[in-house]
Design a protein around this motif. Structure first.
Motif, short mmCIF file in Angstrom:
data_model
loop_
_atom_site.label_atom_id
_atom_site.label_comp_id
_atom_site.label_asym_id
_atom_site.label_seq_id
_atom_site.Cartn_x
_atom_site.Cartn_y
_atom_site.Cartn_z
N TRP B 50 0.77 -1.28 -0.01
CA TRP B 50 0.12 -0.08 0.07
C TRP B 50 0.73 1.35 0.27
O TRP B 50 0.39 2.16 -0.51
CB TRP B 50 -0.82 0.01 1.20
CG TRP B 50 -0.35 0.10 2.55
CD1 TRP B 50 0.17 -1.07 3.31
CD2 TRP B 50 -0.20 1.18 3.29
NE1 TRP B 50 0.89 -0.56 4.59
CE2 TRP B 50 0.52 0.86 4.53
CE3 TRP B 50 -0.45 2.48 3.31
CZ2 TRP B 50 0.78 1.64 5.65
CZ3 TRP B 50 -0.06 3.43 4.34
CH2 TRP B 50 0.44 3.09 5.46
N LEU B 52 3.23 3.36 -1.95
CA LEU B 52 4.03 3.29 -3.36
C LEU B 52 5.13 3.91 -3.29
O LEU B 52 6.07 3.45 -3.89
CB LEU B 52 3.02 4.43 -4.30
CG LEU B 52 1.82 3.81 -4.93
CD1 LEU B 52 0.76 4.91 -5.39
CD2 LEU B 52 2.32 3.23 -6.27
N PHE B 111 0.82 6.89 -0.83
CA PHE B 111 0.07 5.60 -0.54
C PHE B 111 -1.35 5.29 -0.93
O PHE B 111 -2.06 6.36 -1.37
CB PHE B 111 0.22 5.23 0.79
CG PHE B 111 -0.38 6.32 1.88
CD1 PHE B 111 0.06 7.58 2.29
CD2 PHE B 111 -1.64 6.19 2.28
CE1 PHE B 111 -0.63 8.65 3.17
CE2 PHE B 111 -2.25 7.09 3.01
CZ PHE B 111 -1.77 8.28 3.28
N TYR B 112 -1.77 4.07 -1.13
CA TYR B 112 -3.24 3.96 -1.41
C TYR B 112 -4.04 3.70 -0.11
O TYR B 112 -3.49 3.47 0.96
CB TYR B 112 -3.34 2.34 -2.02
CG TYR B 112 -2.87 2.33 -3.63
CD1 TYR B 112 -1.46 1.69 -3.68
CD2 TYR B 112 -3.29 2.89 -4.41
CE1 TYR B 112 -0.95 1.59 -5.10
CE2 TYR B 112 -3.07 2.88 -5.90
CZ TYR B 112 -1.92 2.06 -5.94
OH TYR B 112 -1.41 1.96 -7.34
N ASP B 113 -5.42 4.49 -0.39
CA ASP B 113 -6.10 4.08 0.84
C ASP B 113 -6.96 3.08 0.44
O ASP B 113 -6.84 2.18 -0.67
CB ASP B 113 -6.96 5.38 1.11
CG ASP B 113 -8.02 5.71 -0.13
OD1 ASP B 113 -8.64 6.60 -0.11
OD2 ASP B 113 -8.03 4.72 -1.09
N ASP B 114 -8.04 2.67 1.36
CA ASP B 114 -8.87 1.58 1.32
C ASP B 114 -9.54 1.07 0.01
O ASP B 114 -9.98 0.36 -0.48
CB ASP B 114 -10.01 1.17 2.49
CG ASP B 114 -9.03 0.84 3.78
OD1 ASP B 114 -9.33 1.45 4.75
OD2 ASP B 114 -7.86 0.47 3.61
N ASN B 116 -8.55 2.47 -2.82
CA ASN B 116 -7.47 2.43 -3.91
C ASN B 116 -7.50 3.80 -4.46
O ASN B 116 -6.62 4.09 -5.62
CB ASN B 116 -7.83 1.51 -5.31
CG ASN B 116 -7.67 0.20 -4.99
OD1 ASN B 116 -7.72 -0.44 -4.02
ND2 ASN B 116 -7.27 -0.60 -6.14
N ASN B 117 -7.74 4.87 -3.65
CA ASN B 117 -7.49 6.25 -4.26
C ASN B 117 -6.06 6.43 -3.65
O ASN B 117 -5.46 5.73 -2.95
CB ASN B 117 -8.31 7.40 -3.27
CG ASN B 117 -9.46 7.19 -3.94
OD1 ASN B 117 -9.99 7.29 -5.06
ND2 ASN B 117 -10.55 7.07 -2.95
N VAL B 118 -5.26 7.41 -4.44
CA VAL B 118 -3.87 7.60 -3.98
C VAL B 118 -3.73 8.91 -3.17
O VAL B 118 -4.26 9.93 -3.79
CB VAL B 118 -3.04 7.64 -5.32
CG1 VAL B 118 -1.50 7.92 -4.90
CG2 VAL B 118 -3.21 6.32 -6.13
N ILE B 119 -2.88 8.77 -2.13
CA ILE B 119 -2.73 10.06 -1.39
C ILE B 119 -1.25 10.26 -1.20
O ILE B 119 -0.50 9.27 -0.97
CB ILE B 119 -3.49 9.73 0.16
CG1 ILE B 119 -4.79 9.46 -0.12
CG2 ILE B 119 -3.03 10.67 1.11
CD1 ILE B 119 -5.42 8.74 1.30
#
Lengths: 276, 133
Positions: B50, B52, B111-114, B116-119
């Motif tokens: 999770w 990236l 990183f990905y959140d639950d 699959n959005n990227v933060i």
């Protein structure tokens, strides 16, 4: 002899972490990252789609600029940092994903105010049936609920990729406009509010970025009012065209070119970690 | 000149006590205060799916002695110099100046959140830039 043993003791203390120590460390780092728990994204995550690609370039731009930045320690004061090198970020972002027009809000001013950048993949996509009378449109909807409540979005962009299509006169100018859908009424056109409009040469290819800041702030304050955005394409003779006809890539396009939304926002308070 | 403490007994043996943390000058050769390597690895924590970027980062740490006189290489603050002098006069009352970060920089984590959005989040004060007394 004794000091060598002591040194040996020191080095042996850096053995691999035990299971419990690893859990402790994970918990501490998650609390610093402001995460309640370890996220569990669902595969497939590779190859990355358009949003992670964009965010990865943004990350590299920020990391390159962050190197020369550091906080003087103010004893007992929170280190307040700012996004540095935002201008370079603007160059990198447009260089990496060139937008066809210069209309988008300069990332530099936006990033310098933001603490966090979030990208959202497109959830819902529907478009006007081509057998219906004009005007044609395409709608997109994003789920912004992961944004922590009470934050202020300093900027938000809707990004959509335009490919080349046959049959389009390259020097023709296309007018692409993006509206916020404010209210839907049965049997009538919904209430729309214009967010951004761009004039684009039909013969060019690349990413288009539309400023949707006001809509995303509105959705953040009233999540139920999030009815999405609507996109129209017109020629100079005001003739309505379908988005697909001019090469705008939707959900069914290649993953690395699917539309997404990116929001820059600032956290109102520095997350205070509960005492342990 | 500092008078010896009237009641304090001179310790019979001052063997250095072996321990990892308060290493006596005997085994670290009296290293002055400086920055040391410390790598935090996200992949060692099993977070490769999770996070990236980055796979980990050099956080560093500060360690070493703040000897008197505090040389310029120790990046000492004026306050530390004063504390050091007072420590020499009253070693039992005032501790020695300590070796700590004087400049910290942020890191960005992607990183990905639950969903699959990227933060992309920037976290301040995660990396030691300079140490000092």
């Amino acid at each position: 002899l004794w000091s060598q043993q002591a040194e040996g003791l020191v080095h042996s203390s850096f053995r691999r972490l035990s299971g419990r120590e690893k859990k402790e460390m994970q918990k501490e780092i998650l609390s610093i990252l402001g995460l309640p728990g370890r996220p569990r994204p669902h595969p497939p995550l590779r190859p990355p789609s358009s949003a992670p690609l964009f965010m990865l370039d943004l990350y590299h731009a920020m990391s390159a600029d962050g190197e020369d930045e550091g906080n003087e320690i103010i004893v007992n004061g929170p280190g307040m940092g700012k996004f540095a090198g935002a201008e370079r970020l603007a160059q990198v972002s447009h260089a990496v994903l060139p937008t066809l027009s210069t209309h988008t809000p300069p990332l530099g001013t936006v990033v310098s105010e933001a603490d966090t950048v979030m990208s959202f993949v497109n959830l819902v996509e529907q478009e006007r049936d081509l057998l219906q009378p004009r005007p044609y449109w395409k709608e997109f909807r994003f789920d912004l609920t992961p944004l922590p409540q009470g934050e202020t979005v300093t900027a938000a962009e809707f990004r959509i990729y335009k490919t080349l299509t046959m049959g389009q006169r390259a020097n023709r100018t296309l007018h692409i406009s993006v509206y916020e859908i404010q209210r839907e009424t049965r049997h009538r056109e919904p209430e729309l509010v214009l967010l951004d409009m761009q004039s684009v040469p039909a013969g060019q290819e690349g990413w288009l970025a539309f400023d949707v800041t006001s809509a995303s702030n509105h959705w953040l304050l009233h999540p139920r009012s999030n009815l999405g955005i609507r996109l129209y394409v017109e020629t100079e003779e005001d003739r309505s065209l379908s988005a697909g006809w001019i090469g705008l890539v939707g959900r069914r396009g290649p993953r690395s070119k699917q539309p997404f939304m990116v929001t820059f926002f600032r956290e109102s308070q520095v997350p205070c970690r509960p005492p342990r | 000149a500092v008078k010896p403490h009237p009641r304090k007994k001179k310790p019979k043996y001052d063997l250095p006590v072996p321990s990892i943390h308060n290493r006596s000058p005997a085994n670290n050769g009296g290293q002055p205060c400086k920055k040391h390597e410390l790598y935090v690895s996200f992949s060692d924590l099993g977070w490769k799916d999770w996070v990236l970027a980055p796979t980990g980062y050099s956080a560093y740490y500060c360690d070493g002695e703040c000897f008197y006189p505090l040389g310029s290489c120790m990046n000492a603050t004026n306050h530390a110099v004063i504390q050091q002098v007072v420590h020499l006069m009253k070693p039992d009352d005032v501790p020695k100046a300590c070796c700590a970060p004087t400049k910290l920089s942020p890191i960005s984590v992607l990183f990905y959140d639950d969903n699959n959005n990227v933060i992309l989040k920037k976290h301040r004060n995660m990396v030691v830039k300079t140490c000092g007394c």
